[in-house]
Design an enzyme around this catalytic site. Sequence first.
Site, PDB file in Angstrom:
ATOM      1  CE  LYS A 225      -4.290  -1.572   2.149  1.00 33.62           C
ATOM      2  NZ  LYS A 225      -5.309  -1.248   3.185  1.00 33.62           N
ATOM      3  CG  HIS A 226       1.259   5.728  -1.840  1.00 31.24           C
ATOM      4  ND1 HIS A 226       1.560   6.767  -0.981  1.00 31.24           N
ATOM      5  CD2 HIS A 226       1.924   5.981  -2.989  1.00 31.24           C
ATOM      6  CE1 HIS A 226       2.376   7.615  -1.596  1.00 31.24           C
ATOM      7  NE2 HIS A 226       2.609   7.169  -2.812  1.00 31.24           N
ATOM      8  CB  ALA A 227       3.673   5.424   3.099  1.00 29.39           C
TER       9      ALA A 227
END
Length: 360
Positions: A225-227
């Site tokens: 996932k994107h942070a």
Amino acid sequence: MLPLEGTTVVALEQAVAAPFATRQLADLGARVIKVERPGAGDFSRGYDRTVHGDSSYFVWLNRGKESIELDIKDPADRRVLDAMIAAADVVVQNLAPGAAGRLGLDAATLRAARPDLVHCSISGYGPGGPYQAKKAYDLLIQCEAGLVTATGTPEQPSKAGISIADIATGMYAYSGILTALLRRAATGVGATVEVAMLDALAEWMVQPAYHAVYGGSETRRTGAKHASIAPYGPYRAADGNQVFLAVQSDREWVRLCREVLRRPELAGDPRFAHNPERVAHDHLIGPLIESAFAAFDADQVVALLGDAGIACARLRRPGELLDHPQLAARDRWQQVRARASPPRRRFRRGRPRAPAAADR
């Protein structure tokens, strides 16, 4: 006619970063002559034996080049190298720290005799500073630049799955050489180009560095996932396959809620109204998305997201890349015939045969 036809590049190179840069030059038509060590050649030849017995790294990085084996400390072989450099437009080197200077192959020495020469040096940490003499390889630069601690899961940091520091460095070297050649065409004057792996990857790491310094906390490791953008990552469909989607704006979030999740009331929920709030409540968004996907297999999810204008992707394996339907439709693969290119034996008496074609 390719744009760099008539341009000769002498490459004292090894591993990944410099060969990646010069391969781009070869792709544009430059004659790239790769100088390899006696006996073993470029050590990337030995990384694996997966491409018909040759190294996948070497085949990837050295297509379209010529190869000559020289002992540059041997007087006879050095005369051959000097003659090659005298006729070259570009010299690229990524020898061990300090070696180019000791051998008289540094930019100051070569350009004193040839002001029109474009000389590119690639190193781990650049000239000067306490790290200038340190050897560097891709994973080590990923560590020093902070990439490893920004990648992986909360429990375990991870390297990038490809040689990202090398590739970044090679692309900056390539663009620097092209810029120098463009200026030389206008002025007749060459250039000294210096590219450090740490500099290259540090530029790519500026956003997470800003986020950490000005946000008051280090970048979270969030797996796939994107942070700092949500929802942006993998979600499971009914058949167990994962589909990645990316919502980049509040407008796209509204479309996702209305057209995919069929939950229009979520568009106005203050917990999800803007990206910072969505990131803070991403643990709530994931179950909402997977609940909606539970009625569809992955192909249906991709079609549904596409109809709603939401960017998405299938999770593919590296082995599937050669059969990717988009690359196939655009004819992005070419079959190239080439004989195997083992390291050339040491040339004697200063009379080597002409450079031979490297693997393509």
